[in-house]
Design a protein around this motif. Structure first.
Motif, PDB file in Angstrom:
ATOM      1  N   GLN A 184      -4.619  -2.089  -5.912  1.00 27.36           N
ATOM      2  CA  GLN A 184      -4.414  -3.366  -5.214  1.00 27.36           C
ATOM      3  C   GLN A 184      -5.219  -4.484  -5.879  1.00 27.36           C
ATOM      4  OE1 GLN A 184      -5.581  -1.863  -1.335  1.00 27.36           O
ATOM      5  NE2 GLN A 184      -3.496  -2.143  -0.519  1.00 27.36           N
ATOM      6  N   ILE A 218       2.261   1.908  -3.365  1.00 23.78           N
ATOM      7  CA  ILE A 218       1.236   2.445  -4.280  1.00 23.78           C
ATOM      8  C   ILE A 218       1.065   3.942  -4.023  1.00 23.78           C
ATOM      9  CG2 ILE A 218      -1.223   2.413  -4.886  1.00 23.78           C
ATOM     10  CD1 ILE A 218      -1.169  -0.628  -4.252  1.00 23.78           C
ATOM     11  N   ARG A 219       0.955   4.302  -2.744  1.00 26.44           N
ATOM     12  CA  ARG A 219       0.761   5.727  -2.414  1.00 26.44           C
ATOM     13  C   ARG A 219       1.964   6.551  -2.868  1.00 26.44           C
ATOM     14  NH1 ARG A 219      -3.723   6.885   0.690  1.00 26.44           N
ATOM     15  NH2 ARG A 219      -4.783   5.022   1.452  1.00 26.44           N
ATOM     16  N   VAL A 270      -6.329   3.582  -4.304  1.00 26.56           N
ATOM     17  CA  VAL A 270      -5.350   2.600  -3.819  1.00 26.56           C
ATOM     18  C   VAL A 270      -5.965   1.196  -3.897  1.00 26.56           C
ATOM     19  CG1 VAL A 270      -4.012   1.841  -1.805  1.00 26.56           C
ATOM     20  CG2 VAL A 270      -4.178   4.281  -2.352  1.00 26.56           C
ATOM     21  N   TYR A 330      -8.267   9.294  -2.090  1.00 26.11           N
ATOM     22  CA  TYR A 330      -7.323   8.268  -2.561  1.00 26.11           C
ATOM     23  C   TYR A 330      -7.635   6.840  -2.122  1.00 26.11           C
ATOM     24  CZ  TYR A 330      -4.627  12.448  -3.663  1.00 26.11           C
ATOM     25  OH  TYR A 330      -4.242  13.674  -4.143  1.00 26.11           O
ATOM     26  N   GLN A 331      -8.525   6.648  -1.134  1.00 26.61           N
ATOM     27  CA  GLN A 331      -8.715   5.294  -0.596  1.00 26.61           C
ATOM     28  C   GLN A 331      -9.096   4.300  -1.680  1.00 26.61           C
ATOM     29  OE1 GLN A 331      -7.490   4.881   2.063  1.00 26.61           O
ATOM     30  NE2 GLN A 331      -8.252   6.038   3.791  1.00 26.61           N
ATOM     31  N   GLU A 373       0.837  -1.197   0.000  1.00 29.50           N
ATOM     32  CA  GLU A 373       0.000   0.000   0.000  1.00 29.50           C
ATOM     33  C   GLU A 373       0.881   1.262   0.000  1.00 29.50           C
ATOM     34  OE1 GLU A 373      -3.032   0.412   3.065  1.00 29.50           O
ATOM     35  OE2 GLU A 373      -3.145   2.566   2.650  1.00 29.50           O
TER      36      GLU A 373
END
Lengths: 155, 266
Positions: A149, A127-128, A145, A141-142, A124
């Motif tokens: 995933q 990715i961020r 992401v 952004y949740q 994670e």
């Protein structure tokens, strides 16, 4: 002054005589009418204009079209399969609701696909960090992401 | 953007000759600063000499006790290079923290160093490692290269071709990024060579990258985080702006130096 530009855009050879100050994003949108690549901030910050240049995610508003001379460019229009099936990343964004207004989405998807090419199973945090150059003002952004995933888990 | 004449030479020699005769010409490396500056009409070069086709300026190799990196090597290439990670991991970390992923795919070592932005990361690495800047005309040691805000020892028409980084015993870079721009609010590069002497280079604090003599002295005597704590960094001459006061920047120099020492010892 005009200069001849030769490019391969989404698998097609393109040739044009352009003013040297034409930005790559301007060339894509205004000459080729590929308006899926968006101009958000126009200062190299927001990443809405992200495309792939020889396989690498770059900001097309911060580069002259002539700097891409002889290169391969992939835009959001070239990501889906020839029969129109969406790219797995596009499917994941749709399923996870990784967008609201959708303005940042083409850039997000192009950055995310470049990220997975380099690192197919990112954490994670990776990715961020990998999407650090793309801003979204809607989602927090949740779900973006989550979409990356989801796409990574399927491939 | 104002209009300009565009040139794309195929060799370094041709590029240097062009820049020598074009009065108001500018070299274009990755353009991650220059293009943005021109879009805002803050720069108005008569000519742009695009170095993008000069492949001889790209690449990383070990030469004796130094790492030689070509001027047009992208930040992403330095960050991902197995050779850099093995020989000077601090430099790979620094390159991997510049801007964002898209900027790192285009921005170059030579472009960043020639531009000498007072908050850029690479100048701290070049000065902190005591590197040598190799140009089309001569070799310039880092201590003589940086000359304050956006100023360097480069003469008109002189181009950086490579930078030679001597291999340190240990080194690390710690940065407190500006949350919006990712430029260094403060970045501190610390390196120690075999004989124990230490260099400490600070970026983001003032008009340009500089060495901190007091920190260097304390760390040469005793390379520990405690040695950093014993030094009171002065705020005198540091920048104050909307992002941070001079006092806060002075405080951050201590914090980042300590983090760099911990990382270098790690």
């Amino acid at each position: 002054m005009t200069v001849k530009l030769l490019l391969n855009v989404n698998g097609k050879e393109v040739e044009a005589d352009i003013d040297p100050r034409t930005l790559l994003v301007q060339f894509l949108r205004e000459n080729l009418r590929l308006t899926g690549t968006h101009v958000g901030c126009d200062t190299g910050q927001c990443g809405a204009c992200t495309i792939h240049l020889n396989g690498q995610a770059v900001k097309s508003c911060n580069i002259l079209a002539l700097q891409a001379q002889g290169s391969e460019v992939l835009t959001i229009e070239g990501l889906a399969a020839a029969n129109g099936d969406m790219h797995p990343m596009q499917v994941a964004f749709k399923e996870c609701h990784g967008l609201q207004c959708g303005f940042c989405t083409p850039g997000m998807v192009m950055s995310a696909t470049a990220l997975l090419k380099e690192n197919p199973k990112p954490s994670e945090e990776q990715i961020r960090a990998g999407l650090d150059g793309n801003m979204c003002r809607c989602t927090g952004y949740q779900n973006i992401v989550k979409a990356v995933q989801t796409c990574a888990a399927r491939s | 953007m104002y209009a300009f004449q565009y040139h794309r030479p195929g060799s370094l020699k041709e590029a240097a000759a062009l820049l020598g005769k074009l009065g108001d010409g500018k070299a274009l490396a990755g353009g991650q600063t220059l293009i943005a500056t021109m879009k805002l009409r803050l720069a108005q070069p008569s000519d742009l000499v695009d170095l993008g086709a000069i492949t001889e300026l790209r690449g990383i190799k070990v030469e004796g006790d130094a790492l030689m990196i070509g001027a047009l090597t992208r930040h992403a290439e330095v960050a991902a290079s197995a050779e850099v990670k093995k020989r000077i991991p601090a430099l790979a970390v620094l390159a991997g923290g510049i801007g964002d992923r898209q900027v790192r795919a285009v921005g170059t070592l030579g472009g960043s160093v020639a531009n000498n932005d007072p908050a850029a990361d690479y100048p701290a690495g070049v000065l902190g490692l005591g590197a040598t800047v190799i140009t089309t005309q001569r070799k310039i040691v880092a201590d003589d290269f940086f000359d304050g805000m956006y100023e360097t020892a480069l003469k008109p028409g002189e181009l950086i071709t490579a930078i030679s980084f001597p291999l340190p015993k240990r080194a690390a870079y710690a940065k407190f990024p500006n949350p919006a721009s990712r430029f260094a609010m403060i970045g501190v590069f610390v390196s120690q060579v075999a004989n124990g002497s230490v260099r400490v280079a600070v970026t983001g604090a003032g008009g340009g990258v500089f060495r901190d003599a007091a920190l260097e002295k304390a760390l040469t005597a005793n390379f520990t985080p405690e040695a950093v704590t014993s030094v009171k960094v002065s705020a005198s001459g540091l920048s104050s702006d909307m992002h941070a006061s001079a006092e806060y920047r002075a405080h951050l120099i201590g914090v980042m130096a300590k983090r760099a020492v911990v990382a270098a010892l790690g």
